[in-house]
Design a protein around this motif. Sequence first.
Motif, PDB file in Angstrom:
ATOM      1  N   MET A 114       0.871  -1.176   0.000  1.00 18.70           N
ATOM      2  CA  MET A 114       0.000   0.000   0.000  1.00 18.70           C
ATOM      3  C   MET A 114       0.909   1.227   0.000  1.00 18.70           C
ATOM      4  O   MET A 114       1.667   1.447   0.950  1.00 18.70           O
ATOM      5  N   ILE A 115       0.858   1.985  -1.048  1.00 22.12           N
ATOM      6  CA  ILE A 115       1.778   3.112  -1.244  1.00 22.12           C
ATOM      7  C   ILE A 115       0.984   4.407  -1.322  1.00 22.12           C
ATOM      8  O   ILE A 115      -0.058   4.474  -1.988  1.00 22.12           O
ATOM      9  N   LYS A 116       1.485   5.443  -0.616  1.00 22.25           N
ATOM     10  CA  LYS A 116       0.857   6.760  -0.725  1.00 22.25           C
ATOM     11  C   LYS A 116       1.233   7.352  -2.079  1.00 22.25           C
ATOM     12  O   LYS A 116       2.393   7.647  -2.351  1.00 22.25           O
ATOM     13  N   LEU A 117       0.241   7.519  -2.897  1.00 22.93           N
ATOM     14  CA  LEU A 117       0.474   7.992  -4.255  1.00 22.93           C
ATOM     15  C   LEU A 117       0.590   9.511  -4.300  1.00 22.93           C
ATOM     16  O   LEU A 117       1.419  10.076  -5.026  1.00 22.93           O
ATOM     17  N   LEU A 118      -0.235  10.180  -3.502  1.00 26.84           N
ATOM     18  CA  LEU A 118      -0.301  11.638  -3.582  1.00 26.84           C
ATOM     19  C   LEU A 118      -0.843  12.198  -2.270  1.00 26.84           C
ATOM     20  O   LEU A 118      -1.710  11.605  -1.643  1.00 26.84           O
ATOM     21  N   LEU A 140       3.258   6.079 -12.672  1.00 23.89           N
ATOM     22  CA  LEU A 140       4.386   5.670 -13.513  1.00 23.89           C
ATOM     23  C   LEU A 140       5.683   5.623 -12.721  1.00 23.89           C
ATOM     24  O   LEU A 140       6.493   4.701 -12.882  1.00 23.89           O
ATOM     25  N   SER A 141       5.881   6.636 -11.863  1.00 27.12           N
ATOM     26  CA  SER A 141       7.113   6.678 -11.070  1.00 27.12           C
ATOM     27  C   SER A 141       7.196   5.489 -10.115  1.00 27.12           C
ATOM     28  O   SER A 141       8.261   4.860  -9.961  1.00 27.12           O
ATOM     29  N   VAL A 142       6.075   5.176  -9.441  1.00 27.65           N
ATOM     30  CA  VAL A 142       6.057   4.042  -8.518  1.00 27.65           C
ATOM     31  C   VAL A 142       6.284   2.738  -9.274  1.00 27.65           C
ATOM     32  O   VAL A 142       7.026   1.856  -8.829  1.00 27.65           O
TER      33      VAL A 142
END
Length: 519
Positions: A323-327, A353-355
């Motif tokens: 689970m990644i904080k995108l923004l 795209l960066s992740v």
Amino acid sequence: MQFAEKILNNSLIYYSGTIYKTLFASDKQSLLALYKNTVILNLYKDISRLQYYNYNNNEKTIKSEYEKLLVQMDLAYFIKCIVDKGDSGNIWDKLFSDFPYSVEEEQDLSLVCITNYLFYLAEYESLAKDKPAQLTSKKLLKEYRHIILDWFYGFNLLEIVKNYKTLIFSIMNRWEWFEDDKAKFIISEHSTTDYLIFMALNICWNDDDIEEIVELLSDGSMFSLYSRYFSKESSFEDLYKPFHSIFFNNNDFEDRKTRLLGILNKKYRKEILSSVESKKVSDQDIEEYKTQLLGYCTEAKNEFRKLFCAEDADDVEAANHQMIKLLSLTTELPLSDEYINRSIKNKIKQRLLSVYLSMIDKGLLEQSIKKKEKKIAQTIIENIETINIDIAFGMRFLFLDNENKTRLKDYLESQNIEIITLLRLPNEYYFINTCTTNVSIQGFKVVVREITPDEILKYCKVNDEGDYYYNVTNDIYIPFSKKELYEYIRKTKKVVEIYVEFSNQEISDNCGMHIILED
């Protein structure tokens, strides 16, 4: 003011000025030229006698307010015409000697218009530069400044602004100079606002009167005044100094600056705090916005579906979930600005795209190529031919000369390789075989929460007295107490966080190539 439109539409306010221009505005010599000063002075005296009474069959009656205003605006226009022509003579001694005997608001109004016009010509209007009208205006302001100031001290400027603001600005607008068939920025509004505020700062002893004058001239928004006097583009010192040098002949005006800044800070802060209820965010606003953002996320996922093809494979059992904080952004809600929405959409796509690239990085082969190499395109093609790539990342292949750029693009198109240019990677290119990256998106989550006191500090400058200077817009900072500011931001802004859940198996070796251009 009830008579403003009626006064402006009555041609009688131009009557005496028209007589003057007919008699004296021509450059041709005539017998009238011999008696010019006498005629002008007598005409001025005759107009002045009409200020207070009507004469009919030997009966004298007091004029109505409307009639007094007509006479005063006619008199003001008459004086304006004399100034425009650059005339001098005994008319000025008579005019300014009458200043101290102004006893009615209508007379004060005409004198405000006349002195304001002199200031406009002397300091603001470039079309009047070095012309008789400007030279006369500067001469009159210099010679009669003490009389003008004494007169200002003797009447109620607040009442004039309160009762006649619309009429003053309309008259000044009509008196502005223009060149035939040429457009220009209207400057009379600025010059009039400056003149009235600067005069108030010097003649009004009561700060409440100055505050009310400032509020009346702000037209309900302090932003225009604040940005005019206290922004990077425009400073109080530059605007005020010409006024001060005319009327006070020294450079000691720091107290006026402090006084105006204090008033604008107080009024602007009050204006901002009073707007809280209209900006308050409801629970429904929050839910609608979360739905809107989830829609942006789904749109981005679908656009880059090829990158996350593992989700379509029935036999994929993801070994790793993240689970990644995108923004994360702080914003006012509800968000309806099209430009901001488009910006957020792009940020979501860029972060996805960066992740994605960071997740597959360990499976990429890295290759450095010198920018000065003549056959960069051929070198890149030789490196990627064996990988069976289907997507290329690059900023339209900047830093490649036309020959290499064309060669590389032609190859990619011939292989049906999709080119993604959204990421800003000026010196890097990624060439990926997406079927070997085994990455999928399991879902998105949007969290909308209140801003914390510590996060507020990012928007503030705190001085030694504990005042929080909040960046209300552009380069404008307004002082608040910590409590005031926290309540305001808490009610008007929210922190929005977007999370994405990725799943991926072990990244395949040689799933793509990362090429770096070096100097």
